[in-house]
Design a protein around this motif. Structure first.
Motif, PDB file in Angstrom:
ATOM      1  N   UNK A   1       0.835  -1.208   0.000  1.00 31.49           N
ATOM      2  CA  UNK A   1       0.000   0.000   0.000  1.00 31.49           C
ATOM      3  C   UNK A   1       0.867   1.255   0.000  1.00 31.49           C
ATOM      4  N   UNK A   2       1.959   1.216   0.772  1.00 29.32           N
ATOM      5  CA  UNK A   2       2.882   2.348   0.826  1.00 29.32           C
ATOM      6  C   UNK A   2       3.468   2.610  -0.559  1.00 29.32           C
ATOM      7  N   UNK A   3       3.889   1.547  -1.235  1.00 28.39           N
ATOM      8  CA  UNK A   3       4.491   1.711  -2.564  1.00 28.39           C
ATOM      9  C   UNK A   3       3.446   2.116  -3.602  1.00 28.39           C
ATOM     10  N   UNK A   4       2.209   1.625  -3.449  1.00 35.97           N
ATOM     11  CA  UNK A   4       1.148   2.030  -4.367  1.00 35.97           C
ATOM     12  C   UNK A   4       0.833   3.516  -4.213  1.00 35.97           C
ATOM     13  N   UNK A   5       0.948   4.013  -2.991  1.00 35.73           N
ATOM     14  CA  UNK A   5       0.724   5.441  -2.731  1.00 35.73           C
ATOM     15  C   UNK A   5       1.841   6.278  -3.327  1.00 35.73           C
ATOM     16  N   UNK A   6       3.085   5.790  -3.197  1.00 38.95           N
ATOM     17  CA  UNK A   6       4.240   6.509  -3.740  1.00 38.95           C
ATOM     18  C   UNK A   6       5.367   5.511  -3.967  1.00 38.95           C
ATOM     19  N   UNK A   7       5.603   5.168  -5.229  1.00 37.05           N
ATOM     20  CA  UNK A   7       6.593   4.133  -5.538  1.00 37.05           C
ATOM     21  C   UNK A   7       8.013   4.528  -5.148  1.00 37.05           C
ATOM     22  N   UNK A   8       8.259   5.811  -4.934  1.00 39.07           N
ATOM     23  CA  UNK A   8       9.601   6.242  -4.534  1.00 39.07           C
ATOM     24  C   UNK A   8       9.881   5.973  -3.058  1.00 39.07           C
ATOM     25  N   UNK A   9       8.878   5.480  -2.338  1.00 42.72           N
ATOM     26  CA  UNK A   9       9.062   5.239  -0.903  1.00 42.72           C
ATOM     27  C   UNK A   9      10.134   4.201  -0.610  1.00 42.72           C
ATOM     28  N   UNK A  10      10.497   3.370  -1.598  1.00 46.30           N
ATOM     29  CA  UNK A  10      11.556   2.377  -1.365  1.00 46.30           C
ATOM     30  C   UNK A  10      12.887   3.037  -1.018  1.00 46.30           C
ATOM     31  N   UNK A  11      13.035   4.312  -1.327  1.00 48.90           N
ATOM     32  CA  UNK A  11      14.269   5.010  -0.976  1.00 48.90           C
ATOM     33  C   UNK A  11      14.412   5.174   0.529  1.00 48.90           C
ATOM     34  N   UNK A  12      13.280   5.162   1.247  1.00 43.23           N
ATOM     35  CA  UNK A  12      13.317   5.443   2.677  1.00 43.23           C
ATOM     36  C   UNK A  12      12.606   4.404   3.533  1.00 43.23           C
ATOM     37  N   UNK A  13      11.969   3.434   2.913  1.00 37.83           N
ATOM     38  CA  UNK A  13      11.263   2.392   3.670  1.00 37.83           C
ATOM     39  C   UNK A  13      11.551   1.043   3.027  1.00 37.83           C
ATOM     40  N   UNK A  14      12.014   0.089   3.834  1.00 38.78           N
ATOM     41  CA  UNK A  14      12.341  -1.248   3.331  1.00 38.78           C
ATOM     42  C   UNK A  14      11.653  -2.301   4.186  1.00 38.78           C
ATOM     43  N   UNK A  15      11.224  -3.376   3.511  1.00 40.81           N
ATOM     44  CA  UNK A  15      10.580  -4.505   4.185  1.00 40.81           C
ATOM     45  C   UNK A  15      11.458  -5.739   4.066  1.00 40.81           C
ATOM     46  N   UNK A  16      11.614  -6.462   5.169  1.00 39.08           N
ATOM     47  CA  UNK A  16      12.370  -7.708   5.180  1.00 39.08           C
ATOM     48  C   UNK A  16      11.478  -8.822   5.721  1.00 39.08           C
ATOM     49  N   UNK A  17      11.117  -9.764   4.842  1.00 34.90           N
ATOM     50  CA  UNK A  17      10.323 -10.918   5.235  1.00 34.90           C
ATOM     51  C   UNK A  17      11.280 -12.066   5.543  1.00 34.90           C
ATOM     52  N   UNK A  18      11.148 -12.637   6.750  1.00 34.07           N
ATOM     53  CA  UNK A  18      12.117 -13.594   7.252  1.00 34.07           C
ATOM     54  C   UNK A  18      11.561 -15.019   7.188  1.00 34.07           C
ATOM     55  N   UNK A  19      12.078 -15.858   6.286  1.00 33.11           N
ATOM     56  CA  UNK A  19      11.570 -17.225   6.135  1.00 33.11           C
ATOM     57  C   UNK A  19      11.739 -18.060   7.403  1.00 33.11           C
ATOM     58  N   UNK A  20      10.684 -18.778   7.768  1.00 32.03           N
ATOM     59  CA  UNK A  20      10.750 -19.696   8.894  1.00 32.03           C
ATOM     60  C   UNK A  20      10.811 -19.042  10.257  1.00 32.03           C
ATOM     61  N   UNK A  21      10.589 -17.746  10.328  1.00 31.65           N
ATOM     62  CA  UNK A  21      10.681 -17.029  11.600  1.00 31.65           C
ATOM     63  C   UNK A  21       9.282 -16.813  12.156  1.00 31.65           C
ATOM     64  N   UNK A  22       9.139 -17.042  13.462  1.00 36.01           N
ATOM     65  CA  UNK A  22       7.857 -16.901  14.136  1.00 36.01           C
ATOM     66  C   UNK A  22       7.657 -15.450  14.596  1.00 36.01           C
ATOM     67  N   UNK A  23       6.894 -15.242  15.647  1.00 38.57           N
ATOM     68  CA  UNK A  23       6.540 -13.889  16.055  1.00 38.57           C
ATOM     69  C   UNK A  23       7.732 -13.164  16.677  1.00 38.57           C
ATOM     70  N   UNK A  24       8.281 -12.242  15.921  1.00 40.17           N
ATOM     71  CA  UNK A  24       9.423 -11.408  16.313  1.00 40.17           C
ATOM     72  C   UNK A  24      10.750 -12.154  16.285  1.00 40.17           C
ATOM     73  N   UNK A  25      10.773 -13.405  16.688  1.00 40.43           N
ATOM     74  CA  UNK A  25      11.995 -14.217  16.681  1.00 40.43           C
ATOM     75  C   UNK A  25      11.591 -15.674  16.895  1.00 40.43           C
TER      76      UNK A  25
END
Length: 519
Positions: A424-448
């Protein structure tokens, strides 16, 4: 109470100590602290562990409690740590990153009420507490802490950060959206950002599917045998899709296993699911809906079905298996507060939100509720609680940086919801990747935790980004042993890229992997 397992010392996490600017050592006494309107300092003490510091406890307004830790060797920076659950006692999860040992002045808050973090009864007929919990307490604590820090050290703060996971992750997103001037960098892990209708509908519909009779909470409709069956079945089909058979799905969205194939064709056995069990499981994976079939929020992807910190704790459980929820979320200290009776964590959260946030009715029950008016009914409280605004322009305009992360096997806050917000953030403004990054962690539960490598010092990562101006393309996550020492690593790629095994080398060594575009 035993310490959470992720209280790693500063030597392990590799944070360098900095010395404070050249001034006389501040005096750790109440009379030496700045006097602020509506702020009462309750205790001041000099502490030796985990690093020498001045501990300042106080109250903002009538009941926002905070604890500010002022290290002797200040690095010139400030970090606020978020809370978990419904909070209810002073929490500061930045300490898991060794913030104090690294020289950060750091603060935490109870968000304006006292109680067990699974109990929302404090919000009954109390709008001020709800607003404090929603956003005001974190902001007021940050502003108060920064004023006290500046006066104590007689120097400006060089950088200000926020780190949090779960409720703390939602607090981080709220700060970026509503109070963009509070922090230079924010880490929002596994963010609980849509309380109503999102989390409320998801948690209570799963609870109703698992406990159709709210007066019988002993065993869920789906138990340990069914959980093991589901997990082993989709892993048999999808585990090797990423080139490694290790019990970890690189991206569970790519697994096309249909859980309906497990439906019993005759008599119920341990090798199949009954119709009632399949219907309950589909609520988890498909997400909540109203009586007309309209979606209300995201469901959960495959992952965490058998882990102690997965389905058994959050979604299924049963009083037969767990008599109390004192440690519903690892690393969150519940203090001396008694845990409410709950067969699962989402039983407590879902019912708490509906009873005390949305309807202000302690007698509300999910038993015959149809959810058709929930979206409209929750609009007033959503304005205060939800951090769903995709517009980060004000935060970005002043140079703010945001790291969002989530585990793919998280069954407390859905990784699908986290991805949805980021998109949704990128759909609102695709340039947001310059200042906001998402990291999806395989096999990781809640927080750790979980089969995947879950330890990342996110305080180091956000500081590195803010100081260098270079956005992280990947980070390294570690497995830790029972002595909190690294036993392996893998890269985690900035979304939407995913890790790919290079085909040779140690599969528990980050150098054997590359970040590539998803197929």
């Amino acid at each position: 109470m035993k310490k959470p397992f992720f209280l790693i010392n500063a030597t392990l996490i590799g944070l360098a100590l900095f010395h404070s600017p050249l001034h006389a050592q501040p005096v750790c006494k109440t009379e030496s602290l700045l006097s602020l309107p509506e702020v009462t300092i309750t205790t001041v003490s000099r502490e030796a562990a985990p690093a020498p510091h001045c501990k300042v406890a106080g109250v903002i307004g009538p009941e926002i409690h905070f604890e500010l830790l002022l290290p002797e060797k200040w690095n010139g920076k400030f970090v606020m740590g978020g809370g978990g659950g419904f909070v209810g006692s002073v929490m500061n999860t930045s300490l898991m990153f060794g913030s104090l040992q690294a020289g950060y002045a750091t603060v935490g808050t109870d968000t304006g009420h006292q109680g067990h973090p699974l109990d929302a009864g404090w919000a009954h007929n109390n709008l001020e507490r709800l607003v404090n919990f929603g956003h005001q307490a974190v902001h007021r604590t940050a502003v108060t802490a920064k004023a006290l820090i500046k006066a104590y050290y007689q120097n400006d703060i060089v950088r200000s950060y926020f780190t949090g996971c779960s409720r703390g992750g939602g607090q981080g997103l709220m700060e970026a959206q509503r109070y963009p001037e509070d922090f230079d960098g924010i880490v929002a892990g596994a963010p609980a950002f849509n309380w109503a209708p999102g989390l409320a509908a998801l948690a209570t519909q799963i609870t109703r599917a698992m406990y159709p009779n709210p007066n019988n909470l002993q065993e869920a409709v789906v138990g340990p045998k069914e959980e093991a069956l589901i997990e082993s079945s989709y892993l048999a089909k999808c585990d090797a899709q990423d080139g490694i058979k290790d019990g970890i799905l690189n991206d569970p969205r790519q697994c096309k296993f249909d859980v309906a194939t497990l439906l019993c064709k005759g008599k119920k056995t341990d090798a199949c699911l009954s119709k009632k069990q399949l219907a309950a499981v589909k609520v988890i994976y498909d997400g909540p809906k109203d009586s007309k079939g309209n979606s209300l929020f995201y469901g959960f992807p495959f992952g965490g079905e058998t882990a102690p910190g997965g389905w058994p704790r959050w979604l299924t459980g049963g009083l037969k298996y767990q008599a109390k929820m004192d440690e519903f979320q690892g690393g969150v200290d519940v203090g001396d507060f008694k845990a409410p009776v709950a067969p699962s964590a989402h039983y407590g959260f879902g019912n708490g939100i509906m009873k005390y946030f949305v309807y202000n009715d302690p007698d509300w029950t999910y038993q015959n509720y149809d959810y058709d008016t929930l979206r409209k009914d929750s609009e007033p409280v959503a304005e205060t609680l939800n951090a769903t605004n995709p517009d980060l322009s004000s935060f970005r305009k002043r140079g703010g940086k945001l790291i969002i992360y989530s585990g793919w096997s998280d069954v407390a806050t859905s990784g699908l919801a986290t991805v949805g917000y980021y998109e949704d953030v990128l759909a609102h403004d695709e340039t947001a990747t310059a200042d906001a990054r998402l990291f999806m962690m395989p096999g990781v539960e809640h927080c750790f935790g979980g089969p995947g490598p879950s330890w990342v010092n996110y305080l180091t990562e956000i500081d590195k980004w803010v100081e260098s101006g270079k956005a992280p393309e990947q980070i390294t996550a570690y497995w830790l042993n029972d002595k909190m020492q690294p036993t392996g690593s893998r890269p985690v790629c900035a979304y939407p890229k995913v890790t790919r095994y290079d085909g040779k080398g140690d599969t528990r060594d980050a150098s054997s992997f590359s970040c590539v575009d998803p197929q």
